[in-house]
Design a protein around this motif. Sequence first.
Motif, PDB file in Angstrom:
ATOM      1  N   GLU A   1       0.833  -1.204   0.000  1.00 41.53           N
ATOM      2  CA  GLU A   1       0.000   0.000   0.000  1.00 41.53           C
ATOM      3  C   GLU A   1       0.864   1.248   0.000  1.00 41.53           C
ATOM      4  N   SER A   2       0.292   2.334  -0.471  1.00 45.88           N
ATOM      5  CA  SER A   2       0.941   3.645  -0.404  1.00 45.88           C
ATOM      6  C   SER A   2      -0.133   4.716  -0.425  1.00 45.88           C
ATOM      7  N   GLY A   3       0.265   5.936  -0.070  1.00 45.29           N
ATOM      8  CA  GLY A   3      -0.647   7.067  -0.178  1.00 45.29           C
ATOM      9  C   GLY A   3      -1.185   7.594   1.131  1.00 45.29           C
ATOM     10  N   GLY A   4      -0.877   6.933   2.235  1.00 46.67           N
ATOM     11  CA  GLY A   4      -1.357   7.436   3.514  1.00 46.67           C
ATOM     12  C   GLY A   4      -0.621   8.708   3.917  1.00 46.67           C
ATOM     13  N   GLY A   5      -1.093   9.315   4.997  1.00 50.41           N
ATOM     14  CA  GLY A   5      -0.446  10.520   5.480  1.00 50.41           C
ATOM     15  C   GLY A   5      -1.314  11.292   6.436  1.00 50.41           C
ATOM     16  N   LEU A   6      -0.912  12.542   6.682  1.00 49.55           N
ATOM     17  CA  LEU A   6      -1.625  13.435   7.583  1.00 49.55           C
ATOM     18  C   LEU A   6      -2.371  14.473   6.752  1.00 49.55           C
ATOM     19  N   VAL A   7      -3.651  14.654   7.054  1.00 47.72           N
ATOM     20  CA  VAL A   7      -4.467  15.615   6.309  1.00 47.72           C
ATOM     21  C   VAL A   7      -5.445  16.276   7.264  1.00 47.72           C
ATOM     22  N   GLN A   8      -5.830  17.492   6.944  1.00 47.68           N
ATOM     23  CA  GLN A   8      -6.826  18.177   7.763  1.00 47.68           C
ATOM     24  C   GLN A   8      -8.231  17.686   7.422  1.00 47.68           C
ATOM     25  N   ALA A   9      -9.116  17.820   8.373  1.00 45.58           N
ATOM     26  CA  ALA A   9     -10.510  17.460   8.142  1.00 45.58           C
ATOM     27  C   ALA A   9     -11.041  18.202   6.921  1.00 45.58           C
TER      28      ALA A   9
END
Length: 121
Positions: free
Chosen positions: A6-14
């Motif tokens: 898998e790839s593409g995860g991360g931190l994002v704002q609501a």
Amino acid sequence: QVQLVESGGGLVQAGGSLRLSCVASGSIRSIHTTGWYREAPGNQRELVATITSGGSTKYADSVMGRFTIARDNARNTVYLQMNNLKPEDTAVYYCNADIVPHSGWHPAGYWGQGTQVTVSS
């Protein structure tokens, strides 16, 4: 040896978006249903979305209308487009696929290693 990465995860704002990808590699004869699951701290792993080899999809009620699952059979890849993300979507997201390897004729379930998605409020 069959692997899912898998790839593409991360931190994002609501309210933001992320796109997860999962590539299957190895000695693969065919791929049947694939899907995404997630596991938040203290919770059991739960289904997010699945897609059959024919393109039929199923979604958890909590992500309906916000997430879209798709697959590229030529690339042995499944995607999860996640829009309008909410803090409660924070979890480790796992790819799952029912794969028939060249060494056999029956499908077996394979899991990826997981990718972290964190949504801040």
